[in-house]
Design a protein around this motif. Structure first.
Motif, PDB file in Angstrom:
ATOM      1  N   VAL A   8       0.855  -1.176   0.000  1.00 16.88           N
ATOM      2  CA  VAL A   8       0.000   0.000   0.000  1.00 16.88           C
ATOM      3  C   VAL A   8       0.895   1.231   0.000  1.00 16.88           C
ATOM      4  O   VAL A   8       1.871   1.304   0.747  1.00 16.88           O
ATOM      5  N   ILE A   9       0.585   2.170  -0.873  1.00 15.36           N
ATOM      6  CA  ILE A   9       1.365   3.405  -0.995  1.00 15.36           C
ATOM      7  C   ILE A   9       0.483   4.566  -0.600  1.00 15.36           C
ATOM      8  O   ILE A   9      -0.613   4.738  -1.144  1.00 15.36           O
ATOM      9  N   ILE A  10       0.950   5.365   0.340  1.00 14.98           N
ATOM     10  CA  ILE A  10       0.229   6.567   0.758  1.00 14.98           C
ATOM     11  C   ILE A  10       0.853   7.747   0.032  1.00 14.98           C
ATOM     12  O   ILE A  10       1.998   8.131   0.293  1.00 14.98           O
ATOM     13  N   GLY A  11       0.104   8.333  -0.898  1.00 18.02           N
ATOM     14  CA  GLY A  11       0.580   9.480  -1.662  1.00 18.02           C
ATOM     15  C   GLY A  11       0.675   9.166  -3.143  1.00 18.02           C
ATOM     16  O   GLY A  11       1.394   8.242  -3.545  1.00 18.02           O
ATOM     17  N   GLY A  12      -0.040   9.943  -3.965  1.00 20.64           N
ATOM     18  CA  GLY A  12      -0.104   9.684  -5.403  1.00 20.64           C
ATOM     19  C   GLY A  12       0.492  10.789  -6.241  1.00 20.64           C
ATOM     20  O   GLY A  12      -0.020  11.114  -7.315  1.00 20.64           O
ATOM     21  N   GLY A  13       1.596  11.375  -5.780  1.00 22.33           N
ATOM     22  CA  GLY A  13       2.333  12.329  -6.603  1.00 22.33           C
ATOM     23  C   GLY A  13       3.333  11.602  -7.486  1.00 22.33           C
ATOM     24  O   GLY A  13       3.248  10.391  -7.703  1.00 22.33           O
ATOM     25  N   VAL A  14       4.316  12.348  -7.995  1.00 17.56           N
ATOM     26  CA  VAL A  14       5.281  11.749  -8.913  1.00 17.56           C
ATOM     27  C   VAL A  14       6.050  10.615  -8.246  1.00 17.56           C
ATOM     28  O   VAL A  14       6.328   9.584  -8.876  1.00 17.56           O
ATOM     29  N   ILE A  15       6.368  10.756  -6.958  1.00 16.29           N
ATOM     30  CA  ILE A  15       7.115   9.707  -6.268  1.00 16.29           C
ATOM     31  C   ILE A  15       6.244   8.479  -6.042  1.00 16.29           C
ATOM     32  O   ILE A  15       6.627   7.350  -6.364  1.00 16.29           O
TER      33      ILE A  15
END
Length: 397
Positions: A8-15
């Motif tokens: 699970v990834i928190i944060g949907g910007g470029v990174i």
């Protein structure tokens, strides 16, 4: 029942999107949680788009090898994103011109900055005033000299995010995107992690990656004191009649006049616009575009490239860079169980470091990091000593 996945990834910007794409390419199932109505509406939407090798001071120390890896990866990475999304990202490859507008600044560049540039793994070319104006004829007559940093690139971050979003949302990869969803809690244990969402749902995974920009400290309590927002204001201009790159380089200067400092930075876009900036306010977390900030930028631009100060202003914006106390990213495991990975603190280098960050985090999560990856991860390790973070401007000392 919680939604389940490998990561699970928190944060949907470029990174966050770059990491999701790389992990999915390695076969991991991913849930990407982002608070925005669409991906990339935070710091990524406010970026200038320079792929920097030397311009930022933090490029010139231990981070230089990490930046070299990312710069080398960029052409192939963009081709990969293009193939996955169908969106091509135009890249300006003329390099960055950093100029001096007086002898004192030229002396500073030659005595203080040039030795650091020469110690980096990138080229640098000395320019006379005539050389600089041959490369960019609109530069001010005040220019006394400067340097070309030929390996720096530039792109439009909004186009990059369109390509990354397309790759992530293509449906051809095991990525599920939860937009307009806030993560409210993160729990870790020997068997995995659980992320609480604002609507009562939960995501259960083997690993969590925190790539939430300047808000990452909410989920990284041990690093909360080292993370802070850095506000930057910028705006677009368009030279009359311009339909493609109006400049062949991005251009930067440090100017000291009238008892003030200005840092004008011009980044041309493929469609005829020029992004103009930029201000730098540490530990300021609002995104208000003030008239004072616009005027500060305009004064710097008028000194550096007078014609550009007369071009009509279009979009104005402010963004919040995810700052870290030593201006280097924080990449690595941060919990006692080896289940939570930080991928934040890139300061003004998120676009620059997106490919290598994705590579390093994916290698870490999948347990495939080789000697080179471990060497680069060591530069950004979360347990390094940090200096104190800057206080908020209105803090009472």
């Amino acid at each position: 029942m919680p939604e389940t996945c490998d990561v699970v990834i928190i944060g949907g910007g470029v990174i966050g999107c770059a990491i999701a794409h790389r992990l999915a390419a390695r076969g991991a199932s991913v849930v990407l949680v982002d608070a925005g109505q669409r991906l990339g509406l935070g710091a990524s939407d406010g970026a200038m788009g320079g792929i920097l090798t030397q311009t930022e001071p933090s490029c010139l120390g231990p981070l230089s090898d990490v930046i070299k890896r990312s710069r080398d990866m960029y052409p192939g990475w963009l081709k990969e994103i293009h193939a996955a999304s169908g969106v091509e990202v135009p890249v300006l490859d003329g390099g960055d011109i950093q100029v001096a507008l007086d002898d004192a600044e030229m002396e500073r560049l030659e005595s203080t900055v040039l030795p650091q540039w020469k110690n980096s793994p990138f080229a640098v070319v000395r320019l006379t005033a005539a050389d600089a104006r041959d490369l960019e004829p609109l530069l001010s007559e005040r220019v006394v000299g400067g340097f070309l940093l030929p390996e720096e690139l530039a792109l439009d971050p909004r186009v990059l995010m369109a390509a990354l979003s397309g790759a992530v949302l293509s449906g051809r990869t095991p990525i599920r995107v939860l937009n307009a969803v806030y993560a409210t809690g993160l729990r870790t244990g020997p068997a995995g992690v659980e992320v609480d969402l604002h609507d009562g749902r939960r995501v259960s995974a083997q690993t969590a990656v925190v790539a939430a920009g300047h808000l990452s400290g909410v989920f990284l309590p041990r690093h909360r004191a080292h993370l802070f927002p850095i506000k930057g204001v910028a705006y677009d201009v368009r030279p009359p009649g311009a339909v493609t790159y109006p400049l062949r380089h991005h251009v930067f200067a440090e100017i000291r006049q009238d008892g003030r400092e200005y840092f004008p930075y011009l980044v041309p876009r493929y469609d005829g616009r020029v992004a103009v900036g930029v201000t730098y306010e540490e530990n300021v977390g609002d995104v208000t575009v003030t008239a004072a900030a616009i005027e500060e930028i305009r004064r710097g631009v008028a000194a550096l490239m007078p014609a550009a100060a007369t071009w009509p202003i279009g979009r104005r914006w402010a963004g919040l860079r995810p700052g870290s106390a030593d201006h280097m990213p924080i990449l690595g495991h941060v919990d006692d169980h080896g289940r939570v990975v930080a991928a934040t603190g890139h300061s003004g280098l998120g676009v620059t470091l997106a490919p290598v960050t994705a590579e390093l985090v994916a290698a870490l999560v999948t347990g495939t990091a080789g000697a080179k990856e471990r060497e680069l991860l060591a530069v950004c390790r979360p347990d390094r000593p940090f200096p104190p973070a800057p206080p908020a401007p209105d803090a009472v000392l």
